[in-house]
Design an enzyme around this catalytic site. Structure first.
Site, PDB file in Angstrom:
ATOM      1  N   GLU A  26      44.076  32.407  36.600  1.00  0.00           N
ATOM      2  CA  GLU A  26      43.667  33.711  36.042  1.00  0.00           C
ATOM      3  C   GLU A  26      44.147  34.331  35.622  1.00  0.00           C
ATOM      4  OE1 GLU A  26      40.516  33.545  35.223  1.00  0.00           O
ATOM      5  OE2 GLU A  26      39.402  32.832  36.902  1.00  0.00           O
TER       6      GLU A  26
ATOM      7  N   ARG B 185      44.653  34.380  30.665  1.00  0.00           N
ATOM      8  CA  ARG B 185      44.800  35.941  30.613  1.00  0.00           C
ATOM      9  C   ARG B 185      45.844  36.116  30.374  1.00  0.00           C
ATOM     10  NH1 ARG B 185      38.496  37.275  33.536  1.00  0.00           N
ATOM     11  NH2 ARG B 185      38.160  35.451  35.192  1.00  0.00           N
TER      12      ARG B 185
ATOM     13  N   ASP C  55      35.619  22.082  35.179  1.00  0.00           N
ATOM     14  CA  ASP C  55      35.899  22.175  34.095  1.00  0.00           C
ATOM     15  C   ASP C  55      37.217  22.234  33.172  1.00  0.00           C
ATOM     16  OD1 ASP C  55      36.029  24.634  35.184  1.00  0.00           O
ATOM     17  OD2 ASP C  55      35.115  25.507  34.124  1.00  0.00           O
TER      18      ASP C  55
ATOM     19  N   GLU D 138      31.286  29.969  26.150  1.00  0.00           N
ATOM     20  CA  GLU D 138      31.233  28.536  26.680  1.00  0.00           C
ATOM     21  C   GLU D 138      30.815  27.881  25.351  1.00  0.00           C
ATOM     22  OE1 GLU D 138      31.425  29.322  29.097  1.00  0.00           O
ATOM     23  OE2 GLU D 138      33.189  29.538  30.197  1.00  0.00           O
TER      24      GLU D 138
ATOM     25  N   THR E  74      42.633  27.637  27.857  1.00  0.00           N
ATOM     26  CA  THR E  74      40.865  28.186  28.106  1.00  0.00           C
ATOM     27  C   THR E  74      40.187  29.722  28.029  1.00  0.00           C
ATOM     28  OG1 THR E  74      39.542  27.182  29.727  1.00  0.00           O
ATOM     29  CG2 THR E  74      41.464  28.218  30.930  1.00  0.00           C
TER      30      THR E  74
END
Ligand code: DMJ
Length: 698
Positions: free
Chosen positions: A328, A332, A461, A596, A685
């Site tokens: 994360e 980010r 994913d 998404e 992502t």
């Protein structure tokens, strides 16, 4: 001069007239009675019998007449109610009086049904603390000359709740009703140049008539007026100049609104809690602010950007005794700082990126070289979660774009080496199923664990996404990445792809120890975009075909819900004929403002230029504004996408709403196709664009 006697005379005359009329009546009654007496007994009985019969018939037929009269008036009320909906007003439905609920709780209807918040007196939309918040007011309709009101049309779905536009689309698959064709806004523009814009979903026009689908031929017949037509009424309307809704401006407005809440109640903290006007802390590193930096830059929000930049420069410190999640914080924070550095050329962001990158490195010091999930960036120690020594597969394989880029920028290979090693290990690891990977990997043994469960949703994913994107980032020079990606897509087709029963939606389910589970996370909606990106980069054409089909499915996951927002997880119906295609379990009805689907719409629009993808995106933005926007600032995740009256705000605005969702909206609506060209940038992502390398990796 004055004729008083005349007045008296008139009065006397009137009285005389009255008395005469009275005497005449008496006369008539007396002669009737005489005639009745003259009738024979039989005749009199017959007449009396007939009168009695008439009376009984009258009494018996009274209830059914009165029912009809009542029904007619109820229908009139219902139709008024429907018309109010279509005008954008939402009065309380007849028969349901909102009653104030317990403090802060939803109001409760007469039957104990939650009927939601107060209604905005002007907009007629739900507002109030903790419930459906303020909405962007619909642009006011221009004053147009009045036209004759068309005869009332039969309303196809009169009793359903929610905005009529949603009802219409939702029922497309519910009942196999053929949808009324929309007029795509951009197509209308292309075809007809400067003509006023028309779209009955309300995206671009304001005129009342266009918010309804055009009547069918049959309805047109029925619409022939019964009275002679006034030629003035049918004269063509003078052209009304209607300014199209500026979709880019609406995205900027949404961002500003979200930022307002963050700035006021959560400045420098990780996440805004917009309903309670407070904040939540995850790592204590200003996550939302960092995630949003490049979005502000791209949207041209200079003032906001400068303020945030100043905070990063003067307040942001990674020298903190805090555990952060490697994945994360990489996608980010490291991703956000690197992309902002690229967009602005401001070295300060690169210095910050180096700082956090270095502090995350201890995560890779494990026996297997598969990183731990958590790192203490102040102490320089790392560890797995308390309950296991496993790491999530998607997490350890979705930090590569960022660490590789950090190596390229710093010319220090250590970052790239650690993440490439992870990919090498996973590449040759046994336990894959035709390219599909299990969801966990052990940091001691380096082996897959919890084998037998395969998904493209949570925990797996972005493994698939990063295979393709690393290959693109590195200038298509790393064949193992491509091989793994192609094999995985074949695995998806072989094991996870199915078509739902009634309306044949293609979806990606899950495999659980050889049992197929027709469940698809919203997270899987990244896949249409990734498949399209692959096809754009020369991968098989059938990847693009699959992308188009899956995009339709993700779109349906929104429009089949009463709020127009997708649930977190959808279950697909495999029965060929019965029921609806998409079912949502009570526990899966939440929406976290995820990106998404908007992300995939952006890719598909860029590659096909089909305006419908923009329209689909616009509908989603409108739904976010309608059901998740909090008046005092910010947007909130919600608990129930199936309840437009009380969607159940969760009081949290995830950082990815600003980092990803709003950014992808903006890019989707932008006509500048060179803005972050997909031939020059690859998006991590978390939607942070990083450059595609012109030279092979260091
Ligand atoms: C984001 O943090 C990233 O997109 C990640 O890959 C998946 N989860 C959220 C958004 O849904």
């Amino acid at each position: 001069m004055y004729p008083p006697s005349r007045k008296d005379f008139i009065a006397l005359t009137l009285s005389d007239q009255h008395s005469r009329s009275y005497n005449n009546g008496k006369h008539r009654r007396q002669s009737c009675w005489r005639k009745w007496k003259q009738l024979s007994r039989l005749q009199r009985s017959l007449i009396l019998f007939l009168l009695a019969l008439l009376l009984i018939c009258g009494l018996l037929s009274y209830p059914s007449f009165s029912e009809q009269w009542r029904g007619m008036s109820d229908r009139a009320v219902r139709e008024d109610w429907d018309e109010d909906w279509e005008r954008g007003l939402k009065p309380v439905p007849p028969g349901v009086n909102p009653v104030a609920g317990p403090a802060g709780g939803p109001a409760v209807g007469l039957a104990g049904v939650a009927v939601g918040p107060e209604l905005d007196p002007e907009l007629g939309l739900a507002v109030g603390p903790g419930l459906i918040p303020e909405v962007i007011p619909e642009p006011r309709r221009p004053k147009v000359p009045s036209v004759p009101k068309p005869p009332a049309k039969k309303r196809p779905f009169p009793n359903k709740r929610g905005p009529p536009s949603l009802q219409k689309e939702r029922n497309v698959s519910d009942s196999l009703v053929k949808p009324v064709e929309k007029v795509p806004v951009e197509k209308a523009e292309e075809d007809e140049g400067e003509k006023p814009l028309v779209s009955w979903r309300g995206a671009m026009i304001e005129a009342d008539e266009a918010t309804e689908p055009p009547p069918s031929a049959h309805e047109n017949d029925a619409a022939v007026p019964l009275v002679p037509v006034n030629p003035e009424d049918t004269a063509p309307l003078a052209p009304v100049s209607v300014k199209p809704v500026d979709r880019l401006e609406m995205v900027r407005e949404a961002f500003r609104h979200a930022w307002k809440g963050y700035k006021e109640f959560a400045w420098g903290h990780d996440e805004l809690k917009p309903v309670s006007k407070s904040y939540g802390e995850w790592f204590g590193l200003g996550l939302t602010l960092i995630d949003a930096l490049d979005t502000m830059w791209i949207l041209g929000l200079k003032e906001e950007f400068e303020e945030a930049r100043k905070w990063v420069e003067t307040e942001l410190s990674f020298s903190k005794n805090v555990d952060v999640n490697l994945f994360e914080s990489t996608i980010r924070i490291l991703g956000g700082l690197l992309s902002t550095y690229h967009l602005t050329g401001d070295e300060m962001f690169l210095e910050k990126a180096k700082d956090i990158g270095l502090r995350l490195m201890p995560a890779f010091k494990t026996p297997s070289k598969i990183p731990f999930s958590d790192v203490n960036i102040g102490k320089g120690t790392a560890h797995p979660p308390r309950w296991t020594s496993d790491s999530t597969l998607a997490e350890v394989t979705s930090v590569q774009l960022e660490f590789r880029e950090l190596s390229r920028l710093t010319q220090d290979p250590q970052y790239q080496e650690v993440v490439n090693e992870v990919m090498r290990l996973v590449h040759k690891l046994p336990g894959k199923h035709d390219g599909l990977v299990p969801m966990f990997i052990n940091t001691n043994s380096g082996q897959f664990t919890h084998k037998g469960v395969f998904t493209l949703g949570a925990r797996a994913d972005s493994y698939y996404e990063y295979l393709l994107k690393q290959w693109i980032q590195g200038g298509k020079t790393e064949p193992d990445l491509l091989e793994d990606y192609l094999e995985a897509i074949e695995g998806v087709k072989k094991h996870l792809l199915r078509t739902s029963g009634p309306t044949k939606l293609t979806f990606v389910g899950e495999l659980n120890h050889n049992r197929f589970n027709p469940k698809m996370d919203h997270l899987v909606c990244f896949l249409p975009g990734t498949l399209a990106l692959g096809a754009h980069n020369g991968l098989p054409e059938d990847h693009m075909e699959l992308a188009l089909q899956l995009m339709e499915t993700c779109h349906q996951m929104y429009i089949q819900m009463e709020t127009g927002l997708s649930p977190e997880i959808a279950h697909f119906n495999l029965q060929p004929y019965d029921g609806r295609d998409i079912d949502v379990k009570p526990a899966d009805r939440h929406n976290l403002l995820r990106p998404e689907t908007v992300e995939s719409l952006f890719y598909l629009y860029r590659f096909t230029k089909d305006a419908k993808y923009r329209d689909w995106g616009w509908d989603i933005l409108e739904s976010f504004n309608k059901y998740t926007r909090v008046p005092s600032g910010g947007y909130t995740s919600i608990s129930n996408v199936r309840d437009p009256v009380n969607p159940g705000p969760r009081d949290k605005m995830e950082s990815f709403f600003l980092g990803e969702t709003l950014k992808y909206f903006y890019l989707l609506f932008s006509d500048d196709l060179e803005l972050l060209s997909l031939d020059k940038y690859v998006f991590n992502t978390e939607a942070h664009p990083l450059p595609i390398w012109q030279l092979p990796p260091v």
